[in-house]
Design an enzyme around this catalytic site. Structure first.
Site, PDB file in Angstrom:
ATOM      1  N   CYS A  32      93.711  -8.062  43.080  1.00 14.42           N
ATOM      2  CA  CYS A  32      92.249  -8.119  43.203  1.00 14.42           C
ATOM      3  C   CYS A  32      91.708  -6.738  43.556  1.00 14.42           C
ATOM      4  O   CYS A  32      92.063  -6.159  44.577  1.00 14.42           O
ATOM      5  CB  CYS A  32      91.850  -9.137  44.271  1.00 14.42           C
ATOM      6  N   HIS A  78      81.170 -11.905  45.802  1.00 12.48           N
ATOM      7  CA  HIS A  78      80.417 -10.708  46.189  1.00 12.48           C
ATOM      8  C   HIS A  78      78.935 -10.944  45.980  1.00 12.48           C
ATOM      9  O   HIS A  78      78.536 -11.709  45.100  1.00 12.48           O
ATOM     10  CB  HIS A  78      80.884  -9.479  45.405  1.00 12.48           C
TER      11      HIS A  78
HETATM   12  P1  5GP Z   1      80.235  -9.364  38.664  1.00 12.00           P
HETATM   13  O1  5GP Z   1      79.947  -9.124  37.205  1.00 12.00           O
HETATM   14  O2  5GP Z   1      81.636  -9.886  38.866  1.00 12.00           O
HETATM   15  O3  5GP Z   1      79.201 -10.171  39.369  1.00 12.00           O
HETATM   16  O4  5GP Z   1      80.135  -7.949  39.340  1.00 12.00           O
HETATM   17  C1  5GP Z   1      81.207  -7.102  39.537  1.00 12.00           C
HETATM   18  C2  5GP Z   1      80.634  -5.758  39.914  1.00 12.00           C
HETATM   19  O5  5GP Z   1      81.684  -4.977  40.438  1.00 12.00           O
HETATM   20  C3  5GP Z   1      80.040  -4.993  38.728  1.00 12.00           C
HETATM   21  O6  5GP Z   1      78.681  -4.695  39.005  1.00 12.00           O
HETATM   22  C4  5GP Z   1      80.904  -3.753  38.630  1.00 12.00           C
HETATM   23  O7  5GP Z   1      80.166  -2.606  38.300  1.00 12.00           O
HETATM   24  C5  5GP Z   1      81.519  -3.645  40.017  1.00 12.00           C
HETATM   25  N1  5GP Z   1      82.835  -3.050  40.045  1.00 12.00           N
HETATM   26  C6  5GP Z   1      83.903  -3.381  39.255  1.00 12.00           C
HETATM   27  N2  5GP Z   1      84.972  -2.636  39.585  1.00 12.00           N
HETATM   28  C7  5GP Z   1      84.580  -1.841  40.608  1.00 12.00           C
HETATM   29  C8  5GP Z   1      85.262  -0.856  41.389  1.00 12.00           C
HETATM   30  O8  5GP Z   1      86.440  -0.567  41.213  1.00 12.00           O
HETATM   31  N3  5GP Z   1      84.536  -0.229  42.366  1.00 12.00           N
HETATM   32  C9  5GP Z   1      83.226  -0.533  42.587  1.00 12.00           C
HETATM   33  N4  5GP Z   1      82.620   0.145  43.568  1.00 12.00           N
HETATM   34  N5  5GP Z   1      82.571  -1.467  41.881  1.00 12.00           N
HETATM   35  C10 5GP Z   1      83.231  -2.105  40.905  1.00 12.00           C
HETATM   36 ZN    ZN Z   2      90.126 -10.146  46.685  1.00 10.58          ZN
END
Ligand code: 5GP
Ligand code: ZN
Length: 117
Positions: free
Chosen positions: A4, A100
């Site tokens: 993760c 998140h």
């Molecule tokens: P989801 O689409 O799952 O709601 O949002 C995941 C978020 O995590 C996205 O906005 C993406 O830009 C961010 N994200 C993905 N990988 C990383 C990472 O390695 N570091 C950071 N800071 N953000 C990440």
């Molecule tokens: Zn996790």
């Protein structure tokens, strides 16, 4: 959960711009911001998604609301406003399977919650 990416950020195995941390919550800048201000606030406990929230998680998820509130104030956007989003599952657009909360601000985000396609 060692595959993760957010657990790796919690464990400092991969870098992130951390803006808040305590014993059970961490907040950091989103790597691909979609607004001038875009932070992610997460519990340190690995909870895969909203579908996996248990009764015992209520306290930490409640505390996250306060972290979001304080972060918005600290960033100077509390007055103008902001948006908090949690995506869940495929249709919800969840990419990272560690629950998140997106904190979005810094511009007028509009009234539409979903893009018309
Ligand atoms: P989801 O689409 O799952 O709601 O949002 C995941 C978020 O995590 C996205 O906005 C993406 O830009 C961010 N994200 C993905 N990988 C990383 C990472 O390695 N570091 C950071 N800071 N953000 C990440
Ligand atoms: Zn996790």
């Amino acid at each position: 959960m060692n595959d993760c990416i957010f657990c790796k950020i919690i464990d400092k195995e991969i870098p992130a711009n951390i803006v808040f941390e305590n014993e059970d919550i961490i907040a950091f800048e989103d790597a691909h911001p979609v607004a001038p201000i875009h932070y992610l606030v997460i519990p340190k406990k690995h909870i895969s998604s909203m579908n996996d929230v248990k009764q015992e998680d209520i306290e930490v998820l409640g505390k996250i609301q306060l972290v979001l509130r304080d972060l918005a104030k600290q960033l100077g956007v509390a007055e103008n406003g902001y948006r908090v989003i949690t995506n869940c599952g495929e249709d919800g657009g969840q990419k990272v399977k560690h629950i998140h909360y997106h904190l979005l601000a810094g511009k007028h985000l509009g009234h539409k919650l979903v893009k018309e396609e």
